[in-house]
Design a protein around this motif. Structure first.
Motif, short mmCIF file in Angstrom:
data_model
loop_
_atom_site.label_atom_id
_atom_site.label_comp_id
_atom_site.label_asym_id
_atom_site.label_seq_id
_atom_site.Cartn_x
_atom_site.Cartn_y
_atom_site.Cartn_z
N ASP A 76 0.86 -1.18 0.05
CA ASP A 76 0.03 0.05 -0.12
C ASP A 76 0.85 1.28 -0.06
OD1 ASP A 76 -2.29 -1.33 -0.13
OD2 ASP A 76 -2.64 -1.37 2.22
N GLY A 77 2.11 1.06 0.47
CA GLY A 77 2.95 2.39 0.40
C GLY A 77 3.74 2.64 -0.91
N LEU A 78 3.35 1.94 -1.88
CA LEU A 78 4.02 1.95 -3.32
C LEU A 78 3.33 2.89 -4.31
CD1 LEU A 78 4.99 -1.74 -4.13
CD2 LEU A 78 6.56 0.03 -3.20
N TRP A 79 2.13 3.52 -3.87
CA TRP A 79 1.37 3.99 -4.69
C TRP A 79 2.08 5.64 -4.98
CZ3 TRP A 79 -1.28 1.64 -8.04
CH2 TRP A 79 -1.77 0.55 -7.85
N TRP A 80 2.61 6.17 -3.66
CA TRP A 80 2.99 7.56 -3.96
C TRP A 80 4.32 7.56 -5.01
CZ3 TRP A 80 1.31 11.98 -3.95
CH2 TRP A 80 0.11 12.31 -3.14
#
Length: 579
Positions: free
Chosen positions: A75-79
């Motif tokens: 979930d932290g990869l989107w930025w």
């Protein structure tokens, strides 16, 4: 102060001294207003790409993204994805036409395109709003990072960052900070690459390969909880604690049963070798770390993150102003391609560093908020020894470079708007504008509680995406845009995203999609801003500027046709000389 704290201060001081020396060298070639505003439009693509990457990789990129990946996994990869596609959009739709406009600021472009003084004023206010919010995040982040590493008061980091940035900008403006930001980018690369290589070495060592993948402590481990946390235990464990646990003061062994346990700030926990690593509430358990969180609410948040990154990058004033420094539109496009390569490489290293940190030193999840993960990894992985201290010093230098590079870019873009729209006239007014651009967020940062990076920075992107992106896209590619449409779109997008920003930062939010939209408003604000701009422009079609075809030809025609006009030169010929 601990040895780690001393090393951190020395590294930050050396970083500041090196930046000052490079800035002085830039000052020696700064002689004109054009040097201060856009470095006389002579920056080559490689140098400009490094400078853009340096100021884009802010504290959020350096600290928060790594923390989000460690805590939340996939979930932290989107930025990082959103950031890269944002520059791809900038390359395709904005970079070259923006440079050919001959403008010096976003408000300058708006007036050149639509011949509206009212639109220029609205854009100037919006630049100040975006820039001051982003600068506030950088200043408060500097205070937080310095406290996490040295235990010095937060205000010292805030004040030091503001003073150093102001002195750098006062010295030579855009010409000076271009060289400084390019240098700071490579420092940030080293600050990620060297610890990453060291962690890979630890992973491949006999002791490193023996460690399970982030599920248990490999050896007896002491964890100091820096901020209060609720953690989940799945298996019974005996832990030695000193502090406040589950609401009671304790000093000795505790038998934790499966379930949630609350630990207050300042509590020290000692876990035996082989004990399961507790998972803080809100962080993904290791068994689910690589899987995205399911649910419609999470999908809505992801879409909003992608929209904010895609459109927000095109609307950040301190990024846009750097494209005015290129020699021509072709150089602006080349610059963007190099930026994509630089940012892609940096984010790839951040992702790998985060994954290794989760595997080798999962206790960092318990020691602080996620923003400080990168800062705590070296000593957690290598111990309190020269290796750990050296890596901490390098990361501290990169951290300082992140704050200084982004902050100096923001101050220059803000000062440029204040200078061209309010303090017009002599060159010394640019320096006064730089002081005003710095002092306002500095005072706010010193007098208000620290805002969370993971909330404030995305909201800045949402405001930029909802205001300047529709103006730039439609202004460059649609001849039917009118000044009433542009003004209405900027105001509607700014009010909607700005109100959501204030609500998410200072008011309790409900659960569900309403709370998601308050913290991630881009998914609604951006389409609405585009729609309002188009509808109002259609209704006011008679006010389309008479010279629209000539202006669009200037934006899209190759420079060799000689149609590009320097806005500052044009203003000098029409008004008083700038000195």
């Amino acid at each position: 102060m601990t040895t780690t704290g001393v090393v951190t201060l020395v590294a930050i001081a050396l970083m500041a001294i090196a930046s000052a020396i490079i800035g002085v060298l830039g000052v020696r070639v700064t002689r004109s207003t054009s040097d201060f505003l856009v470095a006389s439009r002579t920056v080559n693509p490689l140098t400009n790409a490094a400078a853009i990457s340096g100021e884009y990789l802010s504290a959020a990129s350096f600290l928060a993204i790594a923390g989000m990946i460690v805590a939340s996994g996939a979930d932290g990869l989107w930025w990082p994805v959103a950031a890269l596609i944002g520059f791809l959009a900038l390359q395709l739709f904005v970079a070259a036409p923006l440079r050919r406009s001959g403008a010096y600021t976003v408000p300058d472009f708006a007036e050149a395109r639509l011949s509206s003084a009212a639109l220029r004023r609205v854009c100037a206010v919006t630049v100040l709003l975006i820039g001051w919010l982003y600068l506030l995040a950088q200043l408060q982040g500097a205070g937080f990072a310095l406290t996490a590493l040295t235990a010095l008061p937060s205000w010292s980091g805030v004040a030091a960052t503001g003073i150093i940035v102001l002195l750098t900008v006062l010295g030579g403006g855009m010409r000076s900070i271009t060289f400084v930001q390019a240098f700071q980018f490579w420092i940030k690369v080293a600050a990620i690459a060297v610890p990453l290589a060291a962690l890979f070495g630890l992973l491949l060592s006999p002791t490193g390969t023996a460690r399970p993948a982030g599920e248990v402590f490999a050896e007896r481990t002491t964890v100091t909880v820096r901020t209060g946390v609720t953690m989940v235990v799945e298996q019974p464990v005996t832990v030695t604690a000193e502090g406040v646990v589950d609401g009671a003061e304790v000093a000795g062994e505790l038998q934790w049963q499966p379930g949630e346990h609350t630990v207050e700030s300042g509590t020290q926990l000692v876990f035996p070798a082989g004990a399961e690593v507790p998972v803080p509430t809100g962080s993904a358990p290791d068994s689910e770390w690589l899987e995205p969180t399911p649910g419609a609410g999470r999908l809505l948040e992801i879409y909003s993150i992608l929209i904010a990154g895609f459109f927000g990058t095109m609307g950040l004033p301190h990024i846009l102003v750097r494209f005015y420094t290129n020699e021509d539109g072709r150089a602006a496009r080349r610059t963007t391609v190099v930026v994509l390569l630089m940012l892609g490489g940096f984010y790839l290293m951040v992702i790998l560093l985060s994954a290794l940190a989760r595997r080798l030193v999962p206790q960092v999840l318990l020691e602080s908020t996620s923003d400080a993960v990168v800062l705590l990894v070296p000593t957690a992985a290598f111990g309190d020894n020269p290796v750990g201290w050296g890596l901490v010093g390098l990361i501290a230098a990169g951290m300082a470079a992140a704050f200084l590079a982004t902050s100096s870019g923001l101050v220059v873009s803000l000062a440029g708007v204040l200078f061209t729209d309010i303090l017009q006239g002599k060159l010394r007014n640019f320096r006064l504008a730089a002081v005003l651009a710095t002092v306002v967020p500095l005072v706010v940062a010193l007098t208000t509680p620290r805002a969370d990076f993971t909330l404030l920075v995305p909201l800045v992107f949402a405001v930029a995406a909802s205001t300047f992106c529709p103006l730039l896209i439609l202004g460059i590619w649609w001849r039917g845009l009118t000044s009433p449409g542009a003004i209405t779109g900027v105001i509607v997008g700014g009010v909607l995203s700005g109100a959501a920003s204030l609500a998410s930062l200072y008011a309790p939010l409900p659960d569900g999609w309403i709370g998601t939209l308050a913290t991630r408003p881009a998914v609604v604000a951006v389409p609405l801003a585009f729609l309002v701009t188009i509808v109002v422009s259609k209704l006011t079609g008679k006010s389309v500027p008479g010279d629209v075809d000539g202006v669009l030809l200037q934006l899209h025609a190759p420079e060799r046709l000689g149609l590009t006009i320097d806005r500052l030169t044009q203003q000098r010929s029409e008004g008083p000389e700038l000195r």
